[in-house]
Enzyme design. Structure first.
Site, PDB file in Angstrom:
ATOM      1  N   TYR A   1       4.072  -4.571 -13.348  1.00  0.00           N
ATOM      2  CA  TYR A   1       4.778  -5.942 -12.923  1.00  0.00           C
ATOM      3  C   TYR A   1       4.421  -6.928 -13.594  1.00  0.00           C
ATOM      4  O   TYR A   1       5.166  -7.808 -13.922  1.00  0.00           O
ATOM      5  CB  TYR A   1       4.598  -6.057 -11.390  1.00  0.00           C
ATOM      6  CG  TYR A   1       5.404  -7.153 -10.780  1.00  0.00           C
ATOM      7  CD1 TYR A   1       6.930  -6.838 -10.375  1.00  0.00           C
ATOM      8  CD2 TYR A   1       4.800  -8.456 -10.175  1.00  0.00           C
ATOM      9  CE1 TYR A   1       7.539  -7.893  -9.813  1.00  0.00           C
ATOM     10  CE2 TYR A   1       5.565  -9.494  -9.728  1.00  0.00           C
ATOM     11  CZ  TYR A   1       7.144  -9.238  -9.556  1.00  0.00           C
ATOM     12  OH  TYR A   1       7.870 -10.147  -9.029  1.00  0.00           O
TER      13      TYR A   1
ATOM     14  N   THR B   1      11.072 -12.861   1.244  1.00  0.00           N
ATOM     15  CA  THR B   1      12.392 -12.038   0.882  1.00  0.00           C
ATOM     16  C   THR B   1      12.067 -10.722   1.356  1.00  0.00           C
ATOM     17  O   THR B   1      10.797 -10.299   1.376  1.00  0.00           O
ATOM     18  CB  THR B   1      12.657 -12.216  -0.596  1.00  0.00           C
ATOM     19  OG1 THR B   1      11.494 -11.367  -1.508  1.00  0.00           O
ATOM     20  CG2 THR B   1      12.732 -13.544  -1.252  1.00  0.00           C
TER      21      THR B   1
END
Ligand code: NAD
Length: 257
Positions: A166, A201
Site C-alpha cells: 500500500y 470511510t
C-alpha cells in the site's frame, strides 16, 4: 475556478471520499461523471432529492485498470456533459500483509494487485482525463483549463508494518504528481495530490479495532478520524486556489503513524 457547468470526473465515486466529493461538487453546480467498479451508488437516490442531481450526474461502471472501459466512460460522459475541467481520483484499495507471515511469505499477486489498482488505475484515469481537459477552452486570467487531483496517503512516507504494498502504491502516486504537473503546465492544467491520514470511510470501517485504536490514539488534534466531507472540502480548495500545483498536501490532523 467556477464550478457551474464544468464537468468533473470522479473515480471511486460510490463510496467514502469519492462519494463525498461527488456530493460537494454537485452542490457547487458541477456536472459529474462518476466512475466506479460498482453500479450507480444508492446514496444518490436519497441525497437531496433526485431533481437536484439527475440532470448533472452520469455513472460509468468500470474498473480503473481497464483501458477500454475507462475510455468509454470518459467518452460517453463527455458526449453528455462536455469536455472535462477536472479529475478527482479516489478509486483505490487497501492491503495489509507482513512479508514474513506466520505461515507463508507475502503474496506477490496481492502486491501486484495493489500496484495495479492504486498506481496503474490512477494513471489510466489521469491520462484519459487529461486528454479531455486538454480539449477544454482555457478560462480566466491564467487561462486555466482544469485540475487533476489524485489520492495518495500519509502511508506514502509513514507506512506501518504490513503496508509495504500500500505504501509503495501511494508513494508512486505522490511521485507522479510533480512530473504530471510539469508536463501539463503548458496546457493550463494543475496536478495536486492529497495525502489523507485516517478517514472514517467504509475502507477504514472494515479495519479491526486493533488497527483503528492505536491510529486514533496517535492522532494529535483533532483526536478523531477525518470525515469524508473534510476531504471533499480540500478538493474544493485545490480547485479554487490556482497556486496549488505539483504538490502533495497532507490532510491528517498531524497524525504520524
Ligand atoms: N479512508 C482513509 O483513511 C484513507 C486514507 C488515505 C488514503 N485513502 C485513499 O483514498 C481513496 C478512497 O478511499 P476510501 O476510504 O474512500 O475507500 P472506499 O473503499 O470507501 O472507496 C473506494 C472506492 O473505490 C472503488 N474502487 C476500488 N477499486 C476499484 C477499481 N479497480 N476500479 C474502480 N473502482 C474501484 C470502490 O468500489 C469504492 O467505491 C483510496 O485510494 C484510498 O487508498 C483513504
Amino acid at each position: 475556478m467556477q464550478f457551474a457547468n464544468r464537468t468533473i470526473l470522479v473515480s471511486g465515486c460510490s463510496s467514502g471520499l469519492g462519494a463525498a466529493c461527488v456530493q460537494r461538487l454537485l452542490g457547487l453546480g458541477a456536472r459529474i461523471i462518476g466512475l466506479d467498479r460498482t453500479s450507480e451508488p444508492t446514496w444518490l437516490h436519497t441525497w437531496e432529492g433526485p431533481e437536484r442531481w439527475q440532470a448533472r450526474y452520469t455513472h460509468g461502471q468500470a474498473d480503473v485498470t481497464d483501458e477500454a472501459s475507462v475510455q468509454t466512460v470518459v467518452k460517453q460522459g463527455v458526449e453528455r456533459f462536455g469536455e472535462l475541467s477536472g479529475v478527482v481520483c479516489c478509486a483505490g484499495i487497501l492491503h495489509g500483509e507482513r512479508v514474513l507471515g506466520r505461515e507463508s511469505l507475502a503474496s506477490l499477486d496481492a502486491f501486484r494487485k495493489v500496484i495495479e489498482v492504486n498506481v496503474v488505475g490512477t494513471f489510466n484515469v489521469v491520462r484519459f482525463g487529461a486528454e479531455s481537459i486538454a480539449r477544454t477552452s482555457p478560462q480566466g486570467p491564467d487561462q486555466e483549463r482544469g485540475v487533476i487531483i489524485m489520492t495518495s496517503s500519509i502511508a506514502a512516507l509513514d507506512g506501518q508494518v504490513g503496508q509495504s504494498a500500500y505504501s509503495a502504491s501511494k508513494g508512486a502516486v505522490a511521485s507522479m504528481t510533480l512530473p504530471l504537473a510539469r508536463e501539463f503546465g503548458r496546457l493550463g492544467i494543475r496536478v495536486v495530490s492529497i495525502a489523507p491520514g485516517v478517514f472514517d470511510t467504509p475502507m477504514m470501517q472494515a479495519a479491526s479495532d486493533k488497527v483503528r485504536g492505536p491510529l486514533l490514539e496517535s492522532s494529535v488534534f483533532p483526536k478523531r478520524f477525518g470525515i469524508p466531507e473534510e476531504f471533499a472540502a480540500m478538493v474544493q480548495v485545490i480547485f479554487e486556489n490556482s497556486m496549488l500545483n505539483g504538490t502533495v498536501v497532507r490532510l491528517d490532523g498531524a497524525l504520524r503513524m
